[in-house]
Design a protein around this motif. Structure first.
Motif, PDB file in Angstrom:
ATOM      1  N   ARG A 170       0.988   3.686  -2.991  1.00 10.24           N
ATOM      2  CA  ARG A 170       0.365   5.203  -3.017  1.00 10.24           C
ATOM      3  C   ARG A 170       1.316   6.112  -3.574  1.00 10.24           C
ATOM      4  NH1 ARG A 170      -0.412   6.184   3.054  1.00 10.24           N
ATOM      5  NH2 ARG A 170       2.025   6.134   2.999  1.00 10.24           N
ATOM      6  N   ALA A 229       0.774  -1.260  -0.016  1.00 10.78           N
ATOM      7  CA  ALA A 229      -0.131  -0.001  -0.051  1.00 10.78           C
ATOM      8  C   ALA A 229       0.741   1.116   0.021  1.00 10.78           C
ATOM      9  CB  ALA A 229      -0.909  -0.142   1.151  1.00 10.78           C
ATOM     10  N   ARG A 230       2.036   1.165   1.043  1.00 11.14           N
ATOM     11  CA  ARG A 230       2.752   2.424   0.803  1.00 11.14           C
ATOM     12  C   ARG A 230       3.472   2.655  -0.443  1.00 11.14           C
ATOM     13  NH1 ARG A 230       5.542   1.136   6.637  1.00 11.14           N
ATOM     14  NH2 ARG A 230       3.948   1.943   7.816  1.00 11.14           N
TER      15      ARG A 230
END
Length: 199
Positions: free
Chosen positions: A55, A51-52
């Motif tokens: 993003r 997710a990091r």
């Protein structure tokens, strides 16, 4: 092998496109696929790491696309202002779009002011996925953005001295602090990640 094929296919197609917007969208999509396939951990930690990374990659792609769209509008305004005999409007919108595109490349490359996502993801990726994620991906995005700058920004004749100085300062800071961070760490994965960031 699948990671390399997805990424190289997206890259070759993006570099073959004439318009920078579809190229950036294709590069962002290919990079997202590469990160999803490269992380080899399971569970919640994998989801957080992915997710990091995703993003940052998606924000960089959207920022680059928005900068190009914004500059197209500013460029049309500049061309119209120069063509009808009126005094040319200032290029501040074009300069901000130029800075936004540079910020997108810096974010995608994991340059030192915006590097936390890259260092964390770099610790978890297999060593063979590091060049695709942190060197080739940002390099191709930079090539597409530089092509757009040459066609869309330089052609309008705006000096953009402040913007160029700001980009050069960020580059120098990123190179210096990345080299220092690579020198200070003992962990080989972190040394490779910071070394790729300085490239």
């Amino acid at each position: 092998p699948a990671l390399a094929l997805i990424w190289f296919g997206a890259t070759a197609t993006a570099l073959a496109l004439v318009s920078p917007l579809p190229a950036i969208l294709l590069l962002t999509t290919g990079s997202v696929g590469a990160v999803l396939m490269a992380v080899d951990e399971e569970g919640e930690e994998r989801a957080l790491i992915v997710a990091r990374g995703l993003r940052a990659i998606v924000v960089a792609g959207v920022l680059a696309a928005a900068a190009i769209l914004w500059a197209e509008v500013a460029g049309v305004d500049l061309r119209l202002g120069l063509g009808d005999g009126a005094s040319p409007p200032d290029g501040s919108a074009l300069g901000l779009a130029f800075l936004a595109a540079a910020l997108a490349v810096a974010l995608r490359a994991g340059a030192i002011p915006v590097h936390r996502w890259a260092s964390r993801l770099g610790e978890r990726l297999p060593i063979l996925a590091l060049p695709v994620t942190f060197a080739w991906g940002p390099a191709v995005l930079a090539v597409v953005v530089l092509g757009w700058v040459d066609e869309g920004v330089v052609a309008l004749g705006q000096p953009l001295a402040f913007e160029r100085a700001a980009i050069a300062a960020i580059a120098v800071i990123s190179i210096m602090f990345g080299a220092i961070a690579a020198f200070l760490h003992d962990d080989l994965d972190r040394v490779v990640a910071y070394s790729l960031t300085t490239d």
